[in-house]
Design a protein around this motif. Structure first.
Motif, PDB file in Angstrom:
ATOM      1  N   GLY A   1      38.547  77.671  30.506  1.00  0.00           N
ATOM      2  CA  GLY A   1      38.107  76.373  29.992  1.00  0.00           C
ATOM      3  C   GLY A   1      39.264  75.481  29.593  1.00  0.00           C
ATOM      4  N   ASP A   2      40.320  76.097  29.031  1.00  0.00           N
ATOM      5  CA  ASP A   2      41.482  75.299  28.609  1.00  0.00           C
ATOM      6  C   ASP A   2      42.162  74.662  29.821  1.00  0.00           C
ATOM      7  OD1 ASP A   2      40.915  76.116  26.073  1.00  0.00           O
ATOM      8  OD2 ASP A   2      42.467  77.675  25.996  1.00  0.00           O
TER       9      ASP A   2
ATOM     10  N   ALA B   1      40.725  73.931  32.749  1.00  0.00           N
ATOM     11  CA  ALA B   1      39.840  72.868  33.257  1.00  0.00           C
ATOM     12  C   ALA B   1      40.038  71.584  32.450  1.00  0.00           C
ATOM     13  CB  ALA B   1      38.385  73.320  33.188  1.00  0.00           C
ATOM     14  N   GLU B   2      40.173  71.749  31.139  1.00  0.00           N
ATOM     15  CA  GLU B   2      40.363  70.583  30.274  1.00  0.00           C
ATOM     16  C   GLU B   2      41.719  69.918  30.526  1.00  0.00           C
ATOM     17  OE1 GLU B   2      38.813  71.040  26.197  1.00  0.00           O
ATOM     18  OE2 GLU B   2      40.793  70.325  25.575  1.00  0.00           O
ATOM     19  N   MET B   3      42.751  70.739  30.684  1.00  0.00           N
ATOM     20  CA  MET B   3      44.092  70.188  30.944  1.00  0.00           C
ATOM     21  C   MET B   3      44.139  69.426  32.261  1.00  0.00           C
ATOM     22  SD  MET B   3      46.469  73.329  29.580  1.00  0.00           S
ATOM     23  CE  MET B   3      47.568  73.189  30.994  1.00  0.00           C
TER      24      MET B   3
ATOM     25  N   GLU C   1      41.714  67.758  33.667  1.00  0.00           N
ATOM     26  CA  GLU C   1      41.076  66.448  33.499  1.00  0.00           C
ATOM     27  C   GLU C   1      41.918  65.531  32.616  1.00  0.00           C
ATOM     28  OE1 GLU C   1      36.607  67.060  33.299  1.00  0.00           O
ATOM     29  OE2 GLU C   1      37.279  66.634  35.363  1.00  0.00           O
ATOM     30  N   GLN C   2      42.563  66.129  31.601  1.00  0.00           N
ATOM     31  CA  GLN C   2      43.424  65.313  30.731  1.00  0.00           C
ATOM     32  C   GLN C   2      44.614  64.744  31.497  1.00  0.00           C
ATOM     33  OE1 GLN C   2      44.151  67.885  27.382  1.00  0.00           O
ATOM     34  NE2 GLN C   2      42.307  67.174  26.297  1.00  0.00           N
TER      35      GLN C   2
ATOM     36  N   TRP D   1      38.589  68.022  38.370  1.00  0.00           N
ATOM     37  CA  TRP D   1      38.409  69.474  38.360  1.00  0.00           C
ATOM     38  C   TRP D   1      37.214  69.793  39.246  1.00  0.00           C
ATOM     39  CZ3 TRP D   1      40.243  74.096  37.497  1.00  0.00           C
ATOM     40  CH2 TRP D   1      39.409  75.165  37.119  1.00  0.00           C
TER      41      TRP D   1
ATOM     42  N   PRO E   1      32.175  71.577  33.804  1.00  0.00           N
ATOM     43  CA  PRO E   1      32.878  71.068  32.634  1.00  0.00           C
ATOM     44  C   PRO E   1      33.432  72.217  31.787  1.00  0.00           C
ATOM     45  CG  PRO E   1      30.641  70.161  32.758  1.00  0.00           C
ATOM     46  CD  PRO E   1      30.764  71.188  33.823  1.00  0.00           C
ATOM     47  N   ALA E   2      34.577  71.972  31.134  1.00  0.00           N
ATOM     48  CA  ALA E   2      35.179  72.992  30.267  1.00  0.00           C
ATOM     49  C   ALA E   2      34.163  73.508  29.248  1.00  0.00           C
ATOM     50  CB  ALA E   2      36.401  72.411  29.564  1.00  0.00           C
ATOM     51  N   SER E   3      33.295  72.621  28.767  1.00  0.00           N
ATOM     52  CA  SER E   3      32.310  73.025  27.752  1.00  0.00           C
ATOM     53  C   SER E   3      31.351  74.082  28.300  1.00  0.00           C
ATOM     54  CB  SER E   3      31.534  71.807  27.263  1.00  0.00           C
ATOM     55  OG  SER E   3      30.900  71.163  28.361  1.00  0.00           O
TER      56      SER E   3
ATOM     57  N   ARG F   1      33.203  77.427  28.668  1.00  0.00           N
ATOM     58  CA  ARG F   1      33.361  78.079  27.360  1.00  0.00           C
ATOM     59  C   ARG F   1      32.039  78.629  26.852  1.00  0.00           C
ATOM     60  NH1 ARG F   1      36.877  73.263  25.846  1.00  0.00           N
ATOM     61  NH2 ARG F   1      38.990  74.014  26.289  1.00  0.00           N
TER      62      ARG F   1
END
Ligand code: MV4
Length: 508
Positions: A89-90, A92-94, A96-97, A102, A106-108, A111
């Motif tokens: 998840g981390d 995936a978030e990085m 998109e940031q 991705w 979604p990272a959510s 997780r």
């Protein structure tokens, strides 16, 4: 939206994604470790970037370098394949940031499904059937003992952050409980860095049936029916098929499972491709949510062959922001598909991983045969990564036809240089219980004896390999020879490797 995709993976799945990109007119960027410098996925991609030394920690798991590479090479998206960073998840978030797309959920959602206890709670709350058991994680022995009494023995202790069967303990009575509880917690801590465990009623002799789902960014979600994945060895899948023969006379259960999977996806705000795993208890014809895999799975091809949907293309189109190009009512299962995973392991020696250079490679071919492979003749198959070298997938009008075709295709397959599970798969296709669909997750441990592969004659593979090896040595051929090396060597001597003595015996 994006016209270039970085594939953060290797082997057959990297190639699978490169092919989908090419078909959609997207450019592809491969990444590689030093062990994969000349690998097929590197040659097939439009561009390729070195990550680092062979160990995954220093290459395919280096999310920072991978994102950097995507930015430098102007890739607009990252597809993770399976394994490595796919369910991180981390990461995936990085991605998109960093302003990249991705190609995944979604990272959510990653997780939410990464915690098995949270997933269980969420599913139960949205009306998806879960295995009877405790609703929360446990660290207190007295509370756990009480919960086990309530559930009723046998119970199964599972790691909250686990999955894939690691750290599970079956407990048959209260007397066994304390030490099993301690052991499970210790194992969970060392394997997942978290000693939270939870309890479920132990279902004896279940089938593992999973549902493929696809969801777009606008709340549309469909399922692509089920895959039967009960043929496993130590939690490693070996044979997968679609549809599941266990549901063939229960279309109502198939429908309910599909609906439950779509509900599960919607409950966690799912987008892109995912798989909801269920345990099916054939004794009472009940099914229960097990876990959700938030990635493209190894066995996705069998679903592609029976539905006609290209799952990887659809993943990319969803990531591009398209709406799902089909509705549930457009989807049907047509015929039957089977996949055999070909591992570099010795099935006659407790499936010990094997390694070496591929000397001969002859792939099966012909009607309704698909090979998703990551290697070519001359490649070194090493010890650094997953021992999966290829997936052989067949389609037939019905299950017996798909199995017969698989048997035919397996009997054409030649890989020499190291041991593979091809002979084991051939054995499996001939098992009366497999053919009758009379099996559960215990089938291999119940039925397979390594001696079965030593039987006289086998199928000529051994003879062909020995001949090839002897002739190669005699003629001093270089081992980097193109695929037919072994075969041409045989042919020079007037020997046809497909007609070697005893091969007929292997055919049904
Ligand atoms: C179970 C189970 C029986 N009862 N849960 C193994 C992997 C992990 N995903 C869940 N697993 C199981 N969970 C309850 N309550 C039996 C298994 C299991 C299994 C599941 C699917 C495929 C193969 C398996 C082999 C052994 C045990």
């Amino acid at each position: 939206m994006f016209d270039k995709v970085l594939i953060a993976n290797r082997g057959e799945i990297a190639i699978r994604v490169i092919r989908a990109c090419r078909e959609l007119g997207l450019r592809s960027v491969a990444v590689y470790s030093d062990a994969d410098r000349s690998a097929l996925h590197v040659q097939m991609a439009d561009e390729a970037i070195r990550l680092g030394p062979p160990p995954a920690r220093e290459s395919y798991l280096r999310g920072d370098i991978i994102i950097q590479a995507a930015l430098e090479h102007k890739a607009g998206a990252i597809h993770p394949g399976y394994g490595f960073l796919a369910e991180n998840g981390d990461f995936a978030e990085m991605v998109e940031q960093a302003g990249l797309v991705w190609v995944g959920p979604p990272a959510s959602a990653i997780r939410a499904m990464g915690s098995k206890t949270d997933a269980r709670r969420m599913m139960a709350a949205s009306g998806v059937p879960v295995v009877p058991g405790g609703q929360s994680g446990l660290i207190d022995l007295d509370a756990a003992l009480k919960s086990a009494e309530n559930i009723g023995y046998p119970v199964l202790i599972k790691a909250a952050k686990g999955g894939g069967g690691k750290g599970m303990r079956i407990v048959n009575s209260a007397a066994e409980f304390p030490s099993a509880f301690d052991g499970a917690r210790r194992e969970a801590l060392s394997a997942f860095g978290d000693d939270e465990v939870y309890l479920e009623k132990f279902i004896l002799g279940p089938r593992h049936i999973e549902i493929q789902i696809l969801a777009d960014k606008y709340g549309n979600c469909v399922h692509l029916f089920e895959r039967e994945c009960s043929i496993q060895r130590r939690h490693q899948k070996v044979v997968e098929e679609s549809p599941s023969p266990a549901l063939n006379d229960r279309p109502d259960i198939r429908l309910a499972m599909g609906a439950a999977a779509a509900a599960a996806a919607q409950a966690c705000g799912y987008v892109n491709a995912g798989t909801v795993e269920f345990l099916f208890d054939p004794a009472i014809e009940n099914f229960y949510f097990l876990e959700m895999n938030t990635r493209l799975q190894v066995e996705h091809p069998v679903t592609e062959l029976v539905t006609g949907i290209d799952i990887v293309q659809t993943q990319l189109r969803i990531a591009q922001g398209e709406t799902l190009p089909f509705k549930q009512r457009d989807l049907v299962q047509r015929g039957h598909s089977i996949e055999c995973r070909i591992y570099a392991e010795d099935p006659a020696n407790n499936f010990l991983p094997d390694a070496g250079r591929i000397r001969t490679l002859i792939r099966p071919d012909g009607p309704w045969v698909r090979v998703d492979s990551g290697v070519t003749a001359g490649d070194e198959v090493g010890i650094y990564y997953d021992p999966l070298v290829a997936k052989l997938i067949t389609w037939g009008a019905d299950r017996p036809a798909a199995i017969d075709r698989m048997q035919r295709a397996l009997s054409e397959y030649r890989i020499t240089g190291f041991k593979t599970t091809i002979p084991f798969s051939l054995w499996m296709m001939q098992q009366p219980r497999f053919r009758r669909s009379d099996f559960d997750t215990r089938f291999i441990e119940q039925e397979f004896k390594p001696e079965a592969l030593h039987s006289a004659g086998d199928d000529g593979r051994v003879i062909a390999a020995a001949l090839a090896a002897a002739l190669t040595a005699k003629n001093g051929l270089t081992l980097k020879a193109t695929p037919p090396a072994g075969r041409d060597a045989c042919r020079d001597e007037g020997v046809n490797p497909w007609k070697a003595a005893g091969r007929r015996q292997a055919m049904r």
